[in-house]
Every structure is written in C-alpha cells, then in structure tokens.
Design an enzyme around this catalytic site. Sequence first.
Site, short mmCIF file in Angstrom:
data_model
loop_
_atom_site.label_atom_id
_atom_site.label_comp_id
_atom_site.label_asym_id
_atom_site.label_seq_id
_atom_site.Cartn_x
_atom_site.Cartn_y
_atom_site.Cartn_z
N GLN A 72 0.84 -1.20 0.00
CA GLN A 72 0.00 0.00 0.00
C GLN A 72 0.87 1.25 0.00
OE1 GLN A 72 -2.55 -0.01 3.50
NE2 GLN A 72 -0.94 -0.69 4.87
N LEU A 121 0.63 3.68 1.72
CA LEU A 121 0.93 4.07 3.10
C LEU A 121 2.36 3.69 3.47
CD1 LEU A 121 0.17 4.96 5.98
CD2 LEU A 121 -0.76 2.68 6.35
N HIS A 176 -3.53 7.80 6.70
CA HIS A 176 -2.80 7.40 5.49
C HIS A 176 -2.26 8.63 4.75
CE1 HIS A 176 -4.85 3.20 4.85
NE2 HIS A 176 -4.30 3.34 6.04
N TYR A 192 -4.82 4.87 19.20
CA TYR A 192 -3.96 3.92 18.49
C TYR A 192 -3.49 4.52 17.17
CZ TYR A 192 -2.48 -0.34 16.07
OH TYR A 192 -1.76 -1.29 15.37
N TYR A 193 -4.42 5.15 16.44
CA TYR A 193 -4.02 5.77 15.18
C TYR A 193 -3.38 7.13 15.41
CZ TYR A 193 -5.40 2.02 12.26
OH TYR A 193 -5.42 0.79 11.65
N GLN A 194 -3.74 7.79 16.48
CA GLN A 194 -3.06 9.05 16.81
C GLN A 194 -1.58 8.76 17.03
OE1 GLN A 194 -4.91 11.50 19.74
NE2 GLN A 194 -3.25 12.99 19.79
N HIS A 211 -11.73 4.18 10.75
CA HIS A 211 -11.40 3.23 11.81
C HIS A 211 -12.39 3.28 12.97
CE1 HIS A 211 -7.82 1.78 9.94
NE2 HIS A 211 -7.38 3.00 9.74
N HIS A 247 -15.70 2.74 15.34
CA HIS A 247 -16.59 1.65 15.72
C HIS A 247 -17.99 2.22 16.00
CE1 HIS A 247 -13.30 -1.43 17.08
NE2 HIS A 247 -13.08 -0.94 15.88
N ASP A 271 -12.75 -3.20 26.07
CA ASP A 271 -13.11 -2.90 24.70
C ASP A 271 -12.33 -3.92 23.89
OD1 ASP A 271 -14.12 -0.37 22.82
OD2 ASP A 271 -12.53 -1.59 21.96
N ARG A 326 -7.42 -8.14 14.26
CA ARG A 326 -6.27 -8.03 13.38
C ARG A 326 -5.03 -8.36 14.20
NH1 ARG A 326 -3.86 -2.40 10.58
NH2 ARG A 326 -2.12 -3.44 9.58
#
Lengths: 757, 757
Positions: free
Chosen positions: A153, A155, A209, A282-284, A436, A438, A456, A461
């Site tokens: 990817q 990314l 991304h 997590y993505y931060q 991302h 939920h 949570d 993955r």
Amino acid sequence: MKINYHFLIATITILLLGSSCNEMDSTIEPNSMEDQHPGLVLTSSGLKKIKSNLGNIPVFDRSLAIAKQQLDQEIENGIEVPIPKDYSGGYTHERHKKNYRMMQNAGLLYQILGDEKYADYVKKMLFAYAELYPSLPKHPQTRSYARGKLFWQCLNDSNWLVYTSQAYDCVYNYLSKEEREVLETNLFRPFADYISLENPQFFNRVHNHSTWGNVAVGMIALVLDDDILLQRALNGIKADHLSSDMKDNDGGYIRTKGQKVGFLANLDEPFSPDGYYTEGPYYQRYAMYPFMIFAQALQNKKPELKIFQHKDSVLIKAVDALINLSDQDGEFFLLNDAQKGMSYHAPSLVAAVDIGYHFGGNNPSLLSIAEKQNLVTLDDAGVAVALNIKAGKAQPFVKKSIELSDGPKGEQGAVSVIRSGDLELVYKYTAHGLSHGHYDKLSFSLFDQGDEVIQDYGLARFVNIEQKGGGNYLKENKTWAKQTVAHNTVVQDQQSHFSGTYELGSKNHSEKYITDFENKEVQVVSAVEENAYPGTRLQRTFAIIKDEAQKNPFVLDITQVQSTKEHQFDMPLYYLGQPMKTSFTYDKFKTPKILGSSNGYQHLYQEAKAHLEGSNFQFSWLSNGKFYTYTAINSESDELLFNRIGANDPEYNLRNEPGLMLRKKNVKDALFVSIIESHGTYSPVSELAVNANSFIENIKVIHNSNEYTLIQIEDKKARQKVFAISNLNNRKDAQHQLKVGEKTYSWEGPFALKPNN
Amino acid sequence: MKINYHFLIATITILLLGSSCNEMDSTIEPNSMEDQHPGLVLTSSGLKKIKSNLGNIPVFDRSLAIAKQQLDQEIENGIEVPIPKDYSGGYTHERHKKNYRMMQNAGLLYQILGDEKYADYVKKMLFAYAELYPSLPKHPQTRSYARGKLFWQCLNDSNWLVYTSQAYDCVYNYLSKEEREVLETNLFRPFADYISLENPQFFNRVHNHSTWGNVAVGMIALVLDDDILLQRALNGIKADHLSSDMKDNDGGYIRTKGQKVGFLANLDEPFSPDGYYTEGPYYQRYAMYPFMIFAQALQNKKPELKIFQHKDSVLIKAVDALINLSDQDGEFFLLNDAQKGMSYHAPSLVAAVDIGYHFGGNNPSLLSIAEKQNLVTLDDAGVAVALNIKAGKAQPFVKKSIELSDGPKGEQGAVSVIRSGDLELVYKYTAHGLSHGHYDKLSFSLFDQGDEVIQDYGLARFVNIEQKGGGNYLKENKTWAKQTVAHNTVVQDQQSHFSGTYELGSKNHSEKYITDFENKEVQVVSAVEENAYPGTRLQRTFAIIKDEAQKNPFVLDITQVQSTKEHQFDMPLYYLGQPMKTSFTYDKFKTPKILGSSNGYQHLYQEAKAHLEGSNFQFSWLSNGKFYTYTAINSESDELLFNRIGANDPEYNLRNEPGLMLRKKNVKDALFVSIIESHGTYSPVSELAVNANSFIENIKVIHNSNEYTLIQIEDKKARQKVFAISNLNNRKDAQHQLKVGEKTYSWEGPFALKPNN
C-alpha cells in the site's frame, strides 16, 4: 581512508558558529544547497550540543548505542533490496521496512559520529533503490485501494520516504552533485509523484494514510528545497477528479465534498482543539510520528510557518492528550480500531515526546515520560530531552480525570477518562472516528491498576503477523469488532448503531451533557445520543464514587433509554476473568447456542441463562488477582445471558473471551442501572483472599422521569446514599426539589450524592 | 508501667553469655524451665545477634518493619476470637488464621524489641482461646474426614498450634506459673490431644496433613519440655485401631498396612533421597514449613537427634530440590494438585530457605534466593541470612537440568526438569503422589522464559476463596484435573491411567530409562510406563536439541505405544495462546460438541476437526509475545481435534483453555513423534514479528522397531539430522549399528544425534 571534506566543512561551520548559533538557527541565510544539510531534524546547533556532550548524557548515549549496535550488525549482514512481493509480516515487506529505519539511523550516526561507513551504507542502499524503483510495477498484492510499489500500500511507501528523506538530508553533502541528480531523478521525484499525483485517492484525503503521504512528499520537498512540491504536501493536489462516493478498503469514504486536503487540512480537521485525534489514540500514536517529524523539519526549515503554534498549538496539546489516553502502564485505551498493548513506549511516541518537549515550551512533566521510555531521538529534540533529564528537571506526569473534545472545532462530542484511585474509566461519546471508527456510542471500558477489567475488544487483526491474513484487518473486524454488540453499550433490536453504516455514523456524534471532575468523591460524566437509533434517545451517566467507608472507588452507571416504539434493548458487559459467585441461579447449557445471525451477534455463543428474581442481581469475578462485582437493577422479566466470543470464527481470529448481557424485551423505555466495584484482592502466593465480597447491599430506583433520576445505593452496613441527576437542566446554579413519597430531595446543580439515612 | 522482670533476667543472661554463647548454644544445661525460653526458633545467641545488628541489616530490618506495621494495626483493631463457623475464605476461618500469625509475630517482636505490649497481646489472645476452647464442639462444617475445632479440619487446627507454640515460647517467661498452668490445662494439652489421640486418622498417617499434626504436637511438646508428647509427635500414636481401607475426603488412603507414622516417618517416606516430596512441589512448599520449623526447634532443643543430618540431610536437599522445581520467575512447576502462581516467594519458602541456609552449611546460592524473596524470618535463621547477604556472600542460584528421584529409596521413578536456553521442560515419571496425585504417567509441561507454553492444568480449586466451594477442592478436581486426558500424555480408549483408581495408581510408578544432560546440544530423558494400561507399554523420550543454526532449542518428543490389543490412543497437547497458522485445513463446527461422557472427556468441547494429509502437520500459535510451532508426524487415518476445556462445568469452575488432540484409532502400536519450537517473537509496541515461522521442514520416522527408533529432522535449509535411540539397551558403552535401506547408522550409547546429509 578517504578524507571526508564535506564532514570537515560541516565541523568547521559548527565551530565558527560558536555559542551564538542557538539564536541564529532560524535566521541565518544558507549560502548554498550544501549549507542547508542536514537541516530537517538535526541542525548545526543540535549537532554541536550532541557532540560536546556525547558520553555524558545517559539517555542519549544509551539510545545511540542501541541504534549503533543494530546498524553495525545490519551493515555487516550487507544490503538487501529485494523485489517487492509480500504483505506485511512477509520477508520483502519487513526487509524494506528495516531498510528505511536503518538508513535513517545511518544518516544520523554519520552526522553524529562522523564515520563514513554510515554515509556509504546510505549511499549504496539509495543507489540500489534508484536502480530498482524505475522498473517497478504496482505491488503484486492487490488488497489495497492505493497499492504502493515497494509495499502493498502507498501508506508503507510513504513511511519509507518519510524516513529516507531524513537519511538523504544527512548524507546530502557526502554525495556528489551528479550522484544526487541520479537519486532525485530516478528515485525521489518519481517516488513522491507516485504516492501523490498518481494516487490522489490516497494523497488527497483527511486520514492518517494521507498524513503519511503528505509528510513523505513534504519531507523530500524540504530536502530538495522544492517549494512547489512543498505546497503539494501542505495543501494537496489541486484537481484530483475523485468521485465523492469512493471508499477505501476499510470501508471509509475517501472524502466528503468540498473537504480541504493536504498536511494542513490533516492537522486542522482530525484534531480537536484539545488535541484529540478523531481516529483514537492507536491511530493518533501512528499519525503522531509524521505530524511531529514534519513539524520539526518545517520549524527548522520554514520557521515563518510557525507550525507548532498552528491551531492554538494543537500538536503540542496532542502529545499531552495522547499520554492522558494511556493507562497506568502507559498502554493506550482502546477506542475504535486499536491493537492492545500499544503504549507510549512506541518509537513514534519517543519522537512525539521529545519534539513536543523541545518545541513546545519545555514542559518538565514530559521529561518523566521520556525517562520511562528510556530512549530519545538522535537529533536536536532528543539531545535537549537528554540534557534536561540529566539536569534533574523531570517532574511527574500526573494523569487526572480529563475530557477531550472531538471534532475540528471541539463540537462533536468527546471522550472522557475518569480517574479515581486505581480506576480509570474511559467513556466514549465522540464522533465516528473516520474509517477506523466503531459503532459504539456511549460505550465504556474500565481499567484497574493498568489492568483491563471491562474490556473494549479492540480490533480483529494481528498487525504485521503475516500468518493472520497478511497482518491486515481480518473480516471479523467488520463483522465483530466494529459492531455495537462487541462493546459495552446499548444495542436496540440486535442492530448496530446507525445500522452499522459509515454513511450515517460519520455524520453524527453524541452530545456531552455533564462533565464534572471537581469533587473527587463523585466525578460525573453524562452524555446523550439521539441519532444511533432513530426515535430512540440514549442518555448514559457515569459517576465514579469514592466512599469514605471503602478503600476503592466504585462506578455507578445509569443508562436511560427512551423510545417512541417497543424494542429489545441489550446491555453487554465484557468483563475479563473467572466467574466467582452469583446472587442468582443459572443454567449452563450442555453446548453453547449462537446468539444471532448478524451485526456481531453471529460471533457470540450463549453459554448460560440466569434466573433473575427480585430487583437486584450480583455477579462477581476474579481478574488479575482482584475481585470485582457487578450489581445491577433488574425486573423479573429481564434476561441475563452468559456469553462468549468466538462463534462463526472459522480461523480462530477472535479471542474466546466472556461477556454478560442484560436484556430487556418489548419495552419503550428502559433504565439500566448498575455498579461495578473493585473490592478485593487475591494472591496465589499468600493464598489470602481479602475483601472477596461486594460491599453493596442493593441499589434502587427511587425516582425516574424525563426530568429526574434518583438512585439509592445501600451498602452492607445499611448506610444509604442517593445519587440524583437532573436529566434536562445541566446548569450548575439550578435548584432542584423533588418529593418522593414522604421524602423531599433538594440539591443544586445537575447532580448530587447525599446520605439518605 | 509494670517492670518486666522476666525480660530483665533474659537480657542479663544474654549479656553474661557474651561472645562465647555461639559455641555454647547446644551444650549449656538449662537451670530451670524459665531459662529454656525462648528456645524454639529464637535462641539467646540469635537474639544477641539480632539486637546488636538491628537497624543495620537491611533485609531483616525490612522484614521486621513489615511485621511490626501489620501487628501494630492488628493490636489497634483489638482482639477477636470468634466462635468457629466458616470454611476457608470465610470470616471466622480467616480471623483465626490471622490470629495465629499475629501471635507468632507478637512473640518474636516482644523478644526482639522488648516491648511488653506484644507479650500482652499474646497473653490476652491466649486467654481468650483458653476460655473458648474447652467449650467447643467439633467445627460445624462437616466436609472433612478429620474435623477440627477452631477450623473445619484438624489440618488448620494444627497450623494454629505450630504458630502459637512459637508465640507461647516467646512469652513463656512473661507469664506467671499460674497463668501458664491455666493455658496448658485448658488449651494446649487438650488441643494437642484432640488433633492426635482423638483424630488418629489425621495424626497417624504419612501425608502433609499429618506432618502438620505431628509438628503441632511436637512444637508444643518442646515448649512444655514434655518428652512423652514429643515421642507421640516423632513416632505417632502406638495403637490407633484404624482400619486399613479408610480414606480421606480427597480419596486418599489413610494408611497402608504396617506403615510407620509420626514425624520421622513423614520425613522418611514422602521424601526421596534427592529431597523430592512425592506429593509434588505445591504440597512440598506447604509441608516445608512444619518440617523446617520443627527441625529448627529440634536442633535447638534436642541437638542430639541430629535432625538435619537425618536420611543423608534430606531436609537440606529438599530445599534445593524445591527451588529447582520452580521456573525462571520462581513459580513452582505444576505436578499433581497444585495452584498456579505459587512460588518461592511464599512465606513458607522464606522460612525454608533461611533455615536451610543456617542449618545446612551456609550454601551461598541460597542467599541469592533470599535476596529475591527480600524477606527473612525474624529468628536465628533469618538474622544469619540477613547478615551474610549484607556481607556480600550471596552467589547466584544456577538452575540446571535436574532429575529428582521419587520414593523413599529413590526407586519409584523420578521427575526431570530439562533446561536449555529459556526452555524448561518438566517430565513426570514418578510414583502416584499420595492423595494429591494425578493420573498422568509420562506427562509433561513446557515453560519459556518463565511463561507456561504447554500447560499442566493444575487443580480445580480456588484456594481460600470462599465463594468457590468454600475455597476447597471442587468436584471438577476429581472429574477433570486428576484425569489423564487433562494432561499432556497418552490416553488409551478414553480411560484414565490405572482406571483412575487410587488403589492401583498408588501401587505403581514409571521407570526411568535414560537421563543424560551431559551434552548441552542434546539432552535426553526417556522413561517407561508398563502398568497404567495392562497389556500396553508406553515409552516416552524427550530430547531437547540446541541446534547451532537456530537461536532457541527445540523439543523432540517420541512416544512409543505397544499393546497386545487394538485400542484408540489420544495424545492431548494443552497449548496456551491464540492459533496462528496450520499446515492443513480444518472445519470449525458451528457449535462445539462434547467429546465424551466420563474420565474427563465430559469436560472437553471439540470445536474443530482437521483434515490431515501427507505425513506431517504443523500448528502454530502465539503466546505471551512468542511464536510456537508444533510439528507432528501423522498417518492419513489420524484425527486431529481442536478442543476446549469447559463442558459440563455448571458453575464456571474450569478455565476455558484450548488443547489439541492427536488421535490414532484401532491400532495395537502407535508412534507419536513431534517437535515443539519457540521460534519467534512479537511485540505489540514495535509491532514487529520476528521469525514468525517454524524452521522445521519435516520430521520422518526412518526406522521404528522394538529395538530402535530413528527420527530424521529436516530444517528449512534442507539440513537433515537423525536422532537415534536404542529402546532396549541403555548402557552407555553399547555399540549400535543399523542398516536402513542403503545407509548404515552407527552410534555408541543409548542415543545419538547426527547429521544425515
């Protein structure tokens, strides 16, 4: 040994600049392209500080030694630049990933230690890439909406360029003009164009991304001193001709109509004014690296942009927000797609903390986090942190209860972390969180001494583990982890919030109603969700109560559901641990039953059903040497299900963990009231069980209407307290009075906790 | 304040004895009863050492401070001696338990600190007991075969007396003669008689229960200087009139015919000459306290018995054995009934290590264990340890591969711990282990860096957690935990070894065949079991192989089954973790099936079945950040089942953990050959998966006969090695030669590992 003239010149320059270079950093005009390098993360002033203190700055020295040891071993192993083939976790993926990390370190070590073997390593590697790249087709793995060339990817291709730009900056002067021309023509420029012009659906978005893509282009633009390329990085591609209903392979929209793009848009939009990044910590954590490293480079190369002051210093606030979104062990809370165990010990957070410290006003509490990390970046920021740790300037980073707003203007709900004693309750009433996100409005999780108690689930993955679907998102992420029933929140008619559709979810957010952390004896957060299920209003209030009679605080959870029609409402509770005791009898089935056929229910086994009688039930469990009890109000028609995750999971992609589910059928309105206590401890070494039993005798609804809800809590010593909340008026100065039977309750402000006897 | 003359006299005595008291300890003749106290665990010489070093011996000072803080708080809370009512975990049980611990500490603190409030606390508590005891009937809870008075079983009453005797010894001189007479007449003598004369089925046995009983009587006998009582403790009750088929509530026989009883018999019989206690380390840990504390008291009071030299210093060896039966974190391996998490940090082990050090030749490696414990006993032994730690005498306790024989003469099989790199394989081929024994001949478990990878289930019990069956053994302990199928060993026709009957099991043991730890590149243990299933011979060989090409060692497991008739053979493997990858396809059932109806099979769910093809299969999993692969040889008719523990468990007494099961049906002979590797790592922080894949290409049976078994192991680099074992001749000097096809294999000794290409 060949004499390195470039290095000599650099050294002389530093010496000439002398002690005044610090103030001159941002003002000196470079005389030539050579003079500008290195300049992204290492500056002449930083280099000087490093060189004059080397061997005498423990954290920096340690970090350097680790990097050097890894790098020396890699240099010995020799250069490998394989034809791209694998998904993450596979050999070619991991090799290319290692290559860019090693190049980055080699560049820094060349500058710091002056050993040409490091520059030579970068040079040889870059030429190997310059030879390979022009002939590369798109990556053979086809899963991505934006396939890269080195990786599956764009990314990951962008990751490569973010790191490699730094390496190139460091060896720039080691290379001849002709060598640089080859690299720029065959590698860097086409590489930057590929991830931007040729993949606008990747580059022209607001998404982590795209942040990587923007920064990749921006970093190489700064090295090349190419302002046109830099503009592309900062503001995106002008005309990308993308249709507005295009989606990525995670199901997220590429873009909403009229949305701004580029680095600045990625800074403006996903960050709230409090520094919360809408995708979650997590993505931060993942996005912080490109944000911070590019901001550092911009500050060094284009100080006039004042990037660290952008949006009221949002990047500096973001570092603080991120640390506050971690538990006692520094592990990030799970919000949206997130893998468990990720923490502020991650290298991206080392960079974020160091850069945040150096460019964000030298906040001494960040030094204590850097001490825990025991690593610094090998650049200006890292040496500043190391020197100030050495100077004893570190102060503890005290995590308190905190609310972090969501949305570009902070108007799209929030996430709260309520801290009391060793409990940390994470309450989510945010916006959707982009692709991302939920479907879990008003959900919560609970930590005790850094251990997850009410979980949570996180994501389905195994990041970078090739055996599990190439290390990518597994289909159970969509069918289970994102669904409402996978979370600790209300599910109506076995449907997910917003029917589980991104289109609806991404347009809505919950509304904050009360946030009050002033009184440590009763901290309250209340929020409302009116869009998850049309026609149904959800209001959930958490009060963390520290009672003087008990060692630990406890959690009071009041969830009000009001609907125009009759529905079934399920309230799942994903406790972790071993059941100990119940106040009711239950039938465990011979073999479990599958709970449903869609929206996540197909992944739940029901193992047992309870026989609820009376008006309260208790369920106790043991987890990590601590005893917990869930006390809840029930009516006799309520059902209590004992569930386990793992049905319809043909490849063991899910963890087989338990959950309770309180079910109310055929009701228009429902009131879920419960208490969670952490009341005791058990040690397998002393074999002592201390306070193994709940101290709650019962809880009771004294009153419940549109306007007010009053809950009475009675403990084992017959002491009663009443928690009262005004559901419609959250003004702090409002006076409330309510007569229930013979008793009159009166209080000021939106809520109160008072003795009842 | 009342002047304490007794204390003054004691102090003066110490001063008079001066520096020569050390040598005089065991020779001075006491002038009166007063002069002999304290004398059990604290002597005048020890007290002198403590007092002269106090405040200057860190570990002792820390231990004292902890004890003092707890005790001061308890004294403040006041004395509670409730009417006995509860099982373990309940209030009265825990209160009486706390009382004896507090009395013990109060006695010691009185002697060490000279503060009368401690003596007074003991005195008041003892008089409260002296008032209560005479009126007490048997404890109201009826589950025990030997009900106590203060507690539900005589075992706990004995605990009380073991500790309280020490307290009484310490305050003996603080009390008047009249006071002592009251206590002895109303409390101590009837108490000792109750747990011995009135409960011979408890006292006159070889069992950890009886050890406590014997020691309780022995300790009070030493305080009272009553040689008749001491004889009862050492050699049991002469005529007890117990029938030989009597059983306890764990299903164990009270006694075999003609068996000796009393403390000395309990020392002679359950300990092997290597110091292994036949019940396993969990119970050895429990029994070590009475053994060691009484030995210490005997050594001080009756040195002529030379108790520490008894049976070739078996008690000192037992301390060493016990530490060797712990993993890298100090947690005991699971053998027979055993609760997970018990470790050498338990107080009983603090005492065992300290006493073992002080009376066992001052082994400096025990000091390093004491350092890890960071606690010492507040007596002669503890101060000796603390002083020698302070003097820097500690040396590492290096755990190597070890074989510990079982049986009074060491002729009843053994347990081996094979250590290589970070792996610790525990192989059990012992005797049955008395009433706590499991039916698991030739079973094993595997630890990696102290983490359990292939688990032994342990016990079905939550010790001292009242909510779970009063903290006692749960019925699933018998129906699951003790059964063969709950272990990693062969099950024939879904029956447990010895038909799961104690009568048969306790008469038999496995036989050692090979133990060879000399070559660190291939360590081998092989054993034979011929009685578990009449007509079937089981031989299992473990080779831990450290291959120079791989970072970690791996486990080769060869299990040969030879039977006179056709049977079904199951080989369970209880891995812990999440499945990652399989070399075969499998069908996961919509809902799990129950595997059987008895012998533990009723507790297993089958979740999936594999489609095995070819001659090898691989199953990989991730556990605690490490990747493992199980590679096994299969025939096409073999079945592979994916199971999970937890069926027929109506009260959630079991842990829902997974297991594989390789099944061979309708065969007379079966050969199970497999390899377990720990080959890689994963960090959720770096998100890097390193060596996630097995390095084994395949394993192959080159030859298998009564005489020889040859297994070829091929790795991913096509390197082949052959492991050869001679099944009938284990002589080290034997020469073997075998022609297989064109190739001739020759080696010396019972086994060999050689390259094949």
